[in-house]
Design a protein around this motif. Structure first.
Motif, mmCIF file in Angstrom:
data_model
loop_
_atom_site.group_PDB
_atom_site.id
_atom_site.type_symbol
_atom_site.label_atom_id
_atom_site.label_comp_id
_atom_site.label_asym_id
_atom_site.label_seq_id
_atom_site.Cartn_x
_atom_site.Cartn_y
_atom_site.Cartn_z
ATOM 1 N N ILE A 74 0.871 -1.182 0.000
ATOM 2 C CA ILE A 74 0.000 0.000 0.000
ATOM 3 C C ILE A 74 0.904 1.227 0.000
ATOM 4 N N ARG A 75 0.672 2.087 -0.988
ATOM 5 C CA ARG A 75 1.520 3.267 -1.187
ATOM 6 C C ARG A 75 0.789 4.527 -0.751
ATOM 7 N N TYR A 76 1.509 5.441 -0.085
ATOM 8 C CA TYR A 76 0.952 6.758 0.239
ATOM 9 C C TYR A 76 1.735 7.791 -0.570
ATOM 10 N N TYR A 94 3.656 -10.922 -11.630
ATOM 11 C CA TYR A 94 4.830 -11.508 -12.292
ATOM 12 C C TYR A 94 5.970 -11.709 -11.287
ATOM 13 N N LYS A 95 6.096 -10.758 -10.351
ATOM 14 C CA LYS A 95 7.156 -10.855 -9.344
ATOM 15 C C LYS A 95 6.958 -12.079 -8.453
ATOM 16 N N CYS A 96 5.727 -12.253 -7.976
ATOM 17 C CA CYS A 96 5.453 -13.395 -7.084
ATOM 18 C C CYS A 96 5.744 -14.710 -7.803
ATOM 19 N N ALA A 147 1.196 -4.866 2.270
ATOM 20 C CA ALA A 147 2.560 -4.737 2.814
ATOM 21 C C ALA A 147 2.969 -3.276 2.661
ATOM 22 N N PRO A 148 4.138 -2.879 3.174
ATOM 23 C CA PRO A 148 4.556 -1.481 2.991
ATOM 24 C C PRO A 148 4.989 -1.203 1.554
ATOM 25 N N ASP A 149 4.892 0.031 1.173
ATOM 26 C CA ASP A 149 5.452 0.500 -0.099
ATOM 27 C C ASP A 149 5.839 1.958 0.139
ATOM 28 N N MET A 150 6.048 2.679 -0.947
ATOM 29 C CA MET A 150 6.463 4.076 -0.830
ATOM 30 C C MET A 150 5.546 4.853 0.129
ATOM 31 N N GLY A 151 6.132 5.531 1.102
ATOM 32 C CA GLY A 151 5.355 6.377 2.007
ATOM 33 C C GLY A 151 4.713 5.641 3.172
ATOM 34 N N THR A 152 4.848 4.321 3.218
ATOM 35 C CA THR A 152 4.321 3.563 4.367
ATOM 36 C C THR A 152 5.420 2.653 4.917
ATOM 37 N N ALA A 194 14.608 -6.092 3.983
ATOM 38 C CA ALA A 194 14.515 -7.180 2.994
ATOM 39 C C ALA A 194 14.675 -6.749 1.537
ATOM 40 N N THR A 195 14.007 -5.668 1.139
ATOM 41 C CA THR A 195 14.048 -5.323 -0.284
ATOM 42 C C THR A 195 15.454 -4.849 -0.672
ATOM 43 N N GLY A 196 16.052 -4.017 0.195
ATOM 44 C CA GLY A 196 17.426 -3.564 -0.063
ATOM 45 C C GLY A 196 18.407 -4.730 0.012
ATOM 46 N N VAL A 229 22.660 6.067 -6.423
ATOM 47 C CA VAL A 229 21.356 5.620 -5.915
ATOM 48 C C VAL A 229 20.364 6.758 -5.975
ATOM 49 N N GLN A 230 19.170 6.486 -6.466
ATOM 50 C CA GLN A 230 18.112 7.499 -6.417
ATOM 51 C C GLN A 230 17.066 7.086 -5.382
ATOM 52 N N GLY A 231 16.840 7.931 -4.372
ATOM 53 C CA GLY A 231 15.863 7.616 -3.321
ATOM 54 C C GLY A 231 16.528 6.900 -2.168
ATOM 55 N N GLY A 233 15.263 6.043 0.653
ATOM 56 C CA GLY A 233 14.196 5.600 1.551
ATOM 57 C C GLY A 233 14.487 4.187 2.024
ATOM 58 N N ASN A 234 13.454 3.451 2.332
ATOM 59 C CA ASN A 234 13.661 2.101 2.847
ATOM 60 C C ASN A 234 14.552 1.270 1.917
ATOM 61 N N VAL A 235 14.156 1.160 0.655
ATOM 62 C CA VAL A 235 14.857 0.265 -0.268
ATOM 63 C C VAL A 235 16.250 0.811 -0.609
ATOM 64 N N ILE A 255 20.601 10.653 -4.971
ATOM 65 C CA ILE A 255 19.617 11.604 -5.500
ATOM 66 C C ILE A 255 18.371 11.550 -4.623
ATOM 67 N N GLU A 256 17.914 12.703 -4.169
ATOM 68 C CA GLU A 256 16.676 12.756 -3.385
ATOM 69 C C GLU A 256 15.727 13.758 -4.030
ATOM 70 N N ARG A 257 14.543 13.939 -3.390
ATOM 71 C CA ARG A 257 13.528 14.854 -3.941
ATOM 72 C C ARG A 257 14.058 16.267 -4.160
ATOM 73 N N PRO A 307 18.023 3.022 -9.385
ATOM 74 C CA PRO A 307 16.850 3.847 -9.148
ATOM 75 C C PRO A 307 15.986 3.163 -8.083
ATOM 76 N N ALA A 308 15.785 3.825 -6.933
ATOM 77 C CA ALA A 308 15.066 3.193 -5.816
ATOM 78 C C ALA A 308 14.004 4.138 -5.274
ATOM 79 N N ALA A 309 13.444 4.994 -6.141
ATOM 80 C CA ALA A 309 12.443 5.946 -5.651
ATOM 81 C C ALA A 309 11.077 5.663 -6.255
ATOM 82 N N LEU A 310 10.929 5.966 -7.543
ATOM 83 C CA LEU A 310 9.605 5.843 -8.150
ATOM 84 C C LEU A 310 9.708 5.505 -9.634
ATOM 85 N N GLU A 311 8.544 5.339 -10.265
ATOM 86 C CA GLU A 311 8.509 4.894 -11.662
ATOM 87 C C GLU A 311 8.818 6.037 -12.645
HETATM 88 P P1 NAD Z 1 10.199 5.144 0.721
HETATM 89 O O1 NAD Z 1 9.034 6.041 0.814
HETATM 90 O O2 NAD Z 1 10.755 4.533 1.947
HETATM 91 O O3 NAD Z 1 11.423 5.860 -0.030
HETATM 92 C C1 NAD Z 1 11.296 6.547 -1.224
HETATM 93 C C2 NAD Z 1 12.436 7.564 -1.266
HETATM 94 O O4 NAD Z 1 12.480 8.174 -2.546
HETATM 95 C C3 NAD Z 1 12.271 8.671 -0.234
HETATM 96 O O5 NAD Z 1 13.497 8.882 0.427
HETATM 97 C C4 NAD Z 1 11.843 9.867 -1.072
HETATM 98 O O6 NAD Z 1 12.227 11.103 -0.500
HETATM 99 C C5 NAD Z 1 12.577 9.587 -2.379
HETATM 100 N N1 NAD Z 1 11.961 10.245 -3.522
HETATM 101 C C6 NAD Z 1 10.649 10.451 -3.781
HETATM 102 N N2 NAD Z 1 10.485 11.101 -4.927
HETATM 103 C C7 NAD Z 1 11.720 11.310 -5.422
HETATM 104 C C8 NAD Z 1 12.218 11.942 -6.580
HETATM 105 N N3 NAD Z 1 11.392 12.489 -7.475
HETATM 106 N N4 NAD Z 1 13.556 11.966 -6.780
HETATM 107 C C9 NAD Z 1 14.392 11.409 -5.883
HETATM 108 N N5 NAD Z 1 13.978 10.806 -4.764
HETATM 109 C C10 NAD Z 1 12.666 10.765 -4.539
HETATM 110 O O7 NAD Z 1 9.760 4.022 -0.336
HETATM 111 P P2 NAD Z 1 10.379 2.572 -0.539
HETATM 112 O O8 NAD Z 1 9.553 1.621 0.244
HETATM 113 O O9 NAD Z 1 11.856 2.599 -0.371
HETATM 114 O O10 NAD Z 1 10.005 2.315 -2.066
HETATM 115 C C11 NAD Z 1 10.801 2.817 -3.138
HETATM 116 C C12 NAD Z 1 10.498 2.026 -4.404
HETATM 117 O O11 NAD Z 1 10.728 0.631 -4.152
HETATM 118 C C13 NAD Z 1 9.060 2.127 -4.896
HETATM 119 O O12 NAD Z 1 9.057 2.051 -6.308
HETATM 120 C C14 NAD Z 1 8.418 0.869 -4.343
HETATM 121 O O13 NAD Z 1 7.294 0.442 -5.090
HETATM 122 C C15 NAD Z 1 9.576 -0.111 -4.477
HETATM 123 N N6 NAD Z 1 9.472 -1.293 -3.602
HETATM 124 C C16 NAD Z 1 9.410 -1.163 -2.244
HETATM 125 C C17 NAD Z 1 9.349 -2.299 -1.453
HETATM 126 C C18 NAD Z 1 9.360 -2.231 0.047
HETATM 127 O O14 NAD Z 1 9.486 -3.297 0.684
HETATM 128 N N7 NAD Z 1 9.272 -1.101 0.670
HETATM 129 C C19 NAD Z 1 9.302 -3.565 -2.048
HETATM 130 C C20 NAD Z 1 9.369 -3.656 -3.443
HETATM 131 C C21 NAD Z 1 9.459 -2.514 -4.206
#
Ligand code: NAD
Length: 476
Positions: A74-76, A94-96, A147-152, A194-196, A229-231, A233-235, A255-257, A307-311
């Motif tokens: 679930i993404r916020y 496909y991933k599963c 499960a968690p995703d971006m923002g959760t 786990a994802t990282g 690395v871009q993002g 966050g968790n991953v 790279i961050e926001r 790339p570990a932030a968004l699509e």
């Molecule tokens: P997160 O919210 O913990 O981290 C995302 C990070 O990206 C944040 O630090 C945020 O500030 C940064 N960010 C946002 N927009 C950005 C931008 N435009 N440029 C640069 N940085 C930016 O999210 P997450 O859980 O780490 O998820 C990141 C990606 O990994 C998503 O695509 C998510 O679907 C995917 N993913 C996550 C999990 C998981 O277990 N959390 C599992 C599989 C895939």
């Protein structure tokens, strides 16, 4: 020349699917059945906040129910919309299949900027969203497990689990309704990382194959490789941290926001992470060069781009300028279908999302099994394992005494060998095994078929083949 149009995220996933099925021999109609998203539920609900009612929009998409429960985060984020949630749900199917977790694919999202709300408000919003989903069985231990995703993260998952338990007071398996919970709220050791960690294991497996390393124009091991690395966050944070601290990789760009940090000598990942936690972004960090237009740093010369932030961040506008030799898609869908074509032609190797970030759902699977079995992994066998090792050890020492031989086992070996595995070690071992097996299944197709030129098509071929087998075995 007409400008090539960028497809939407969902169109991108469909195009990648189409490229793969064109090489398969599926019965008529099955291809369409696998591709379509079965259902998307849209909910709008109100929460009274700061003296007035605020309305939120959320989604839960179920892409495929060939196996149940269906699984997906679930993404916020303010970017959440139906197209995005459906694309992410398809990727989950496909991933599963690729990482062999017995789930169908799903995804959820809430259109919200979580940074605009305090903890109490977020709890109210999350509980209400969970209520709306749970009352329609879109959260359910045997049907639909988020499960968690971006923002959760763990916090939101704990609220969801508690909300479900309050609504289902006699359900003994209530905790299995969601994964990614905190350890003391029914979670499992190693889920946060786990994802990282999976990204790291994916790279370990890639670097075990000299042929694959050469295909990317690289040589040697991860040691000294220059990583962007871009993002963080968790991953992104866990991937970067493990690669730097355990494998000797040099993280030269983050790279961050709000911009990017660059240092050819390698950034201190922990210090940057701490800075972001305290200041909300990378700007102001003193020990590196700050670049305001962060996206430009995707293009700098490096060995591995994560790339570990968004699509959609690598797209038609910048694909030709990407200098990395290897891209590992830690985020979902960071490379659009159009950019994928350009990069493939340029010989850049891409380790695709449906494999690269499969570590999250893999450990979620372990957590779900743990919740259903109501016992921590390793609890029954750990001490028995230690006792058996002790027996071997005693026997060796007595043999050595009897034969008056000089040899002795080193104390370090004794300590390591005697210790039974705890839950974290077992989880990491299961994750490592999963990532190796999934890579090998893709690799076999990549190198084994003349008509397959890249890992993404190989991954889709393996995954779609498995989903098709499941439909063939049990009907629609
Ligand atoms: P997160 O919210 O913990 O981290 C995302 C990070 O990206 C944040 O630090 C945020 O500030 C940064 N960010 C946002 N927009 C950005 C931008 N435009 N440029 C640069 N940085 C930016 O999210 P997450 O859980 O780490 O998820 C990141 C990606 O990994 C998503 O695509 C998510 O679907 C995917 N993913 C996550 C999990 C998981 O277990 N959390 C599992 C599989 C895939």
């Amino acid at each position: 020349m007409a400008q090539k149009k960028e497809p939407s995220f969902r169109q991108s996933v469909d195009l990648m699917f189409n490229r793969a099925v064109a090489l398969m021999d599926l019965p008529p109609g099955l291809e369409q059945k696998i591709k379509v998203c079965n259902a998307t539920y849209t909910v709008r609900f109100g929460v009274r906040l700061r003296g007035q009612i605020q309305t939120f929009t959320g989604y839960r998409s179920v892409h495929s129910e060939h196996m149940e429960p269906v699984k997906g985060g679930i993404r916020y984020s303010m970017g959440v919309n139906q197209d995005e949630v459906e694309a992410l749900a398809a990727l989950m199917t496909y991933k599963c299949a690729l990482v062999e977790t017995p789930f169908g694919g799903a995804k959820g999202g809430l259109c919200i900027d979580p940074r605009q709300y305090d903890e109490h408000e977020l709890e109210q919003i999350t509980r209400r969203f969970a209520y709306e989903l749970a009352k329609r069985d879109l959260i359910h231990p045997s049907q639909n497990v988020p499960a968690p995703d971006m923002g959760t993260g763990e916090r939101e998952m704990a609220w969801i689990a508690d909300q479900y338990a309050r609504m289902n007071t006699t359900e003994i398996n209530a905790r299995a309704c969601v994964t990614g919970k905190p350890l003391h709220g029914g979670g499992i050791a190693g889920r946060v990382e786990a994802t990282g960690r999976g990204v790291q294991y994916a790279l370990h497996e890639f670097f075990r194959h000299p042929e694959d390393i050469a295909q990317a124009g690289l040589a040697g091991t991860l040691d000294g490789k220059r990583v962007v690395v871009q993002g963080l966050g968790n991953v992104g944070y866990h991937a970067a941290s493990f690669l730097a601290a355990e494998d000797g990789a040099k993280v030269i760009g983050i790279i961050e926001r709000d911009g990017a940090l660059v240092d050819e000598n390698g950034l201190d990942v922990e210090a940057v992470h701490q800075w972001i936690s305290n200041h909300g972004g990378v700007s102001g960090y003193a020990d590196a060069t700050y670049v305001e237009d962060g996206a430009k740093i995707l293009e700098i010369d490096c060995d591995i781009l994560i790339p570990a932030a968004l699509e959609g961040v690598i797209n038609l506008s910048n694909a030709a300028k990407i200098s990395a030799k290897l891209i590992i898609e830690a985020a979902n869908g960071p490379v659009t279908a159009g950019a994928d074509d350009i990069l493939r032609e340029r010989g850049v190797v891409i380790i695709p999302d449906l494999f690269a970030n499969g570590g999250g759902v893999t450990v979620s699977y372990f957590e779900w099994v743990k919740n259903l079995s109501h016992i921590r992994f390793g609890r029954m066998q750990r001490r028995q394992e230690e006792a058996r090792h002790q027996l071997v050890f005693n026997e060796l020492e007595s043999l050595s005494d009897q034969t008056k031989s000089e040899w002795r086992l080193s104390p370090d070996f004794k300590q390591k060998y005697l210790r039974g595995a705890d839950e974290l070690e077992l989880v990491r071992s299961g994750l490592d095994d999963t990532m190796r097996a999934a890579y090998q299944s893709m690799r076999e197709v990549w190198h084994g078929r003349e008509d397959v030129g890249d890992l993404r098509v190989a991954a889709y071929l393996v995954a779609i083949g498995r989903v098709a087998d499941s439909y063939r075995a049990k009907g629609l």
